[in-house]
Design a protein around this motif. Structure first.
Motif, PDB file in Angstrom:
ATOM      1  N   GLY A 132       0.820  -1.203   0.000  1.00  0.00           N
ATOM      2  CA  GLY A 132       0.000   0.000   0.000  1.00  0.00           C
ATOM      3  C   GLY A 132       0.858   1.259   0.000  1.00  0.00           C
ATOM      4  O   GLY A 132       0.612   2.195  -0.767  1.00  0.00           O
ATOM      5  N   MET A 133       1.884   1.292   0.851  1.00  0.00           N
ATOM      6  CA  MET A 133       2.779   2.452   0.879  1.00  0.00           C
ATOM      7  C   MET A 133       3.597   2.537  -0.400  1.00  0.00           C
ATOM      8  O   MET A 133       3.869   3.631  -0.919  1.00  0.00           O
ATOM      9  N   LEU A 136      -8.425  11.937   0.523  1.00  0.00           N
ATOM     10  CA  LEU A 136      -8.081  11.055   1.644  1.00  0.00           C
ATOM     11  C   LEU A 136      -6.685  11.339   2.184  1.00  0.00           C
ATOM     12  O   LEU A 136      -6.212  10.645   3.069  1.00  0.00           O
ATOM     13  N   GLY A 137      -6.035  12.358   1.656  1.00  0.00           N
ATOM     14  CA  GLY A 137      -4.798  12.862   2.236  1.00  0.00           C
ATOM     15  C   GLY A 137      -5.077  13.969   3.240  1.00  0.00           C
ATOM     16  O   GLY A 137      -4.165  14.453   3.913  1.00  0.00           O
ATOM     17  N   TYR A 151      -9.646   2.393   4.172  1.00  0.00           N
ATOM     18  CA  TYR A 151      -8.501   2.956   3.461  1.00  0.00           C
ATOM     19  C   TYR A 151      -7.197   2.903   4.256  1.00  0.00           C
ATOM     20  O   TYR A 151      -6.321   3.755   4.095  1.00  0.00           O
ATOM     21  N   ALA A 152      -7.046   1.868   5.083  1.00  0.00           N
ATOM     22  CA  ALA A 152      -5.857   1.761   5.927  1.00  0.00           C
ATOM     23  C   ALA A 152      -4.576   1.558   5.129  1.00  0.00           C
ATOM     24  O   ALA A 152      -3.490   1.924   5.600  1.00  0.00           O
ATOM     25  N   SER A 153      -4.664   0.972   3.946  1.00  0.00           N
ATOM     26  CA  SER A 153      -3.460   0.752   3.147  1.00  0.00           C
ATOM     27  C   SER A 153      -3.242   1.847   2.105  1.00  0.00           C
ATOM     28  O   SER A 153      -2.241   1.834   1.383  1.00  0.00           O
ATOM     29  N   TYR A 154      -4.154   2.797   2.041  1.00  0.00           N
ATOM     30  CA  TYR A 154      -4.101   3.837   1.013  1.00  0.00           C
ATOM     31  C   TYR A 154      -3.902   5.240   1.583  1.00  0.00           C
ATOM     32  O   TYR A 154      -2.973   5.954   1.207  1.00  0.00           O
ATOM     33  N   SER A 155      -4.756   5.608   2.522  1.00  0.00           N
ATOM     34  CA  SER A 155      -4.730   6.962   3.050  1.00  0.00           C
ATOM     35  C   SER A 155      -3.401   7.354   3.709  1.00  0.00           C
ATOM     36  O   SER A 155      -2.946   8.484   3.526  1.00  0.00           O
ATOM     37  N   PRO A 156      -2.732   6.464   4.468  1.00  0.00           N
ATOM     38  CA  PRO A 156      -1.454   6.860   5.074  1.00  0.00           C
ATOM     39  C   PRO A 156      -0.423   7.350   4.056  1.00  0.00           C
ATOM     40  O   PRO A 156       0.288   8.318   4.292  1.00  0.00           O
ATOM     41  N   GLY A 157      -0.354   6.674   2.896  1.00  0.00           N
ATOM     42  CA  GLY A 157       0.585   7.097   1.866  1.00  0.00           C
ATOM     43  C   GLY A 157       0.230   8.453   1.291  1.00  0.00           C
ATOM     44  O   GLY A 157       1.106   9.266   0.972  1.00  0.00           O
TER      45      GLY A 157
END
Length: 333
Positions: free
Chosen positions: A141-142, A176-177, A184-190
């Protein structure tokens, strides 16, 4: 991105009238050397076509060679001059060495000249519940949200600094940024991390006369969106069911408009501007009047929206427990 009771037609019309009064187009893509990652589909392709229409030399980079060929055909249809260079490159941009090699290949094709503008549109999303993620899926994801842009940004920053090119680097984050919701745990952090990188580079790259900008689009009705919906949790789909997204062509227009105006944080619609103004911290503003109105709207309505989202999640608990039980989650260690 989500239904908000405050986004009325009257307010939207007022903002659209106010914004042009305080801004003007300062950057023109005509004759510029523009480099787009993720340029074979979705936003990246729409941006490539738009820049081509505006007379730029455009290079697109992605992994799928067949998609690249199709994208290049679309760009050729809107060519404005026989002198325009329209090129494509197949590289895996989530690796530093490959990202650097792709940029160097494009520079070589332009007599060693570094691109004037780097547009970082590459990235994918695979929604899911955090409790079902693995080390591999979170790392991926990151990789596919943050590193796929960071490696090209690093190569571009080094090249621009060495060549003393007064260019620009444009990241693409997401609404989501600014915030996030279940799924969205694997998407939003990035996407949040890209904001941190852009904030840092906006300051650092002043040393080299390089402008840094970052775009925060909402839902884009692209092939990537269709793909992510295949793994998206039901509760996430429920929260987003009244979402009014945008076609890639319109999103690309919003991105280019923000780049031309010199905005640091770029938003393509009213909702994006509300989140931007409500979470900007020390980030440079875009427009005093617009920012003030959007911040006021956000202060009143975002807490209401958040409570509604939380209520939807709570109502989903029983169904979610059944979902996990059917997959043997509670017997795992």
């Amino acid at each position: 991105m989500f239904v908000l009771i405050f986004s009325s037609v009257a307010i939207g019309a007022l903002l659209l009238l106010i914004l042009p009064m305080f801004s003007g187009n300062k950057w023109s893509p005509k004759g510029r050397h523009c480099y787009i990652t993720g340029g074979s589909s979705g936003l990246g392709l729409s941006l490539a076509i738009l820049l081509t229409k505006n007379g730029a030399d455009v290079s697109i980079v992605a992994r799928d060679e067949q998609k690249l060929r199709s994208a290049l055909d679309e760009m050729e249809k809107v060519r404005q001059s026989p002198d325009q260079k329209l090129l494509s490159y197949s590289y895996s941009l989530n690796e530093a060495e490959a990202a650097s090699a792709a940029l160097e290949a494009d520079c070589a094709a332009h007599d060693g000249r570094c691109p004037d503008a780097i547009f970082l549109c590459a990235g994918t999303s695979t929604p899911g519940f955090f409790v079902e993620e693995t080390e591999a899926s979170l790392r991926k994801g990151m990789e596919m949200t943050y590193w796929v842009q960071a490696w090209t940004a690093l190569a571009a920053a080094k090249r621009m600094a060495r060549d003393r090119v007064p260019g620009r680097i444009v990241f693409v984050s997401s609404l989501l940024g600014y915030m996030s919701i279940v799924g969205y745990a694997s998407y939003s952090p990035g996407k949040h991390a890209l904001r941190g990188l852009a904030e840092t580079l906006r300051s650092e790259m002043i040393l080299y006369n390089v402008k840094v900008q970052i775009f925060f689009p909402g839902t884009i009705y692209s092939p990537g969106y269709e793909q992510e919906n295949k793994s998206k949790p039901k509760i996430t789909l429920k929260i987003e069911e009244t979402d009014e997204g945008m076609q890639p062509e319109k999103v690309a227009e919003g991105l280019l408009r923000g780049v031309q105006k010199g905005d640091f944080h770029i938003s393509a619609d009213l909702l994006g501007n509300i989140f931007r103004s409500s979470t900007k911290g020390a980030t440079p503003g875009n427009n005093v009047v617009l920012d003030a109105i959007c911040s006021l709207l956000g202060g009143v309505a975002l807490p209401i929206w958040r409570r509604g989202v939380d209520a939807s999640v709570v109502a989903h608990r029983s169904e979610h427990e059944t979902y996990l039980a059917e997959r043997g989650f509670f017997g795992k260690k």
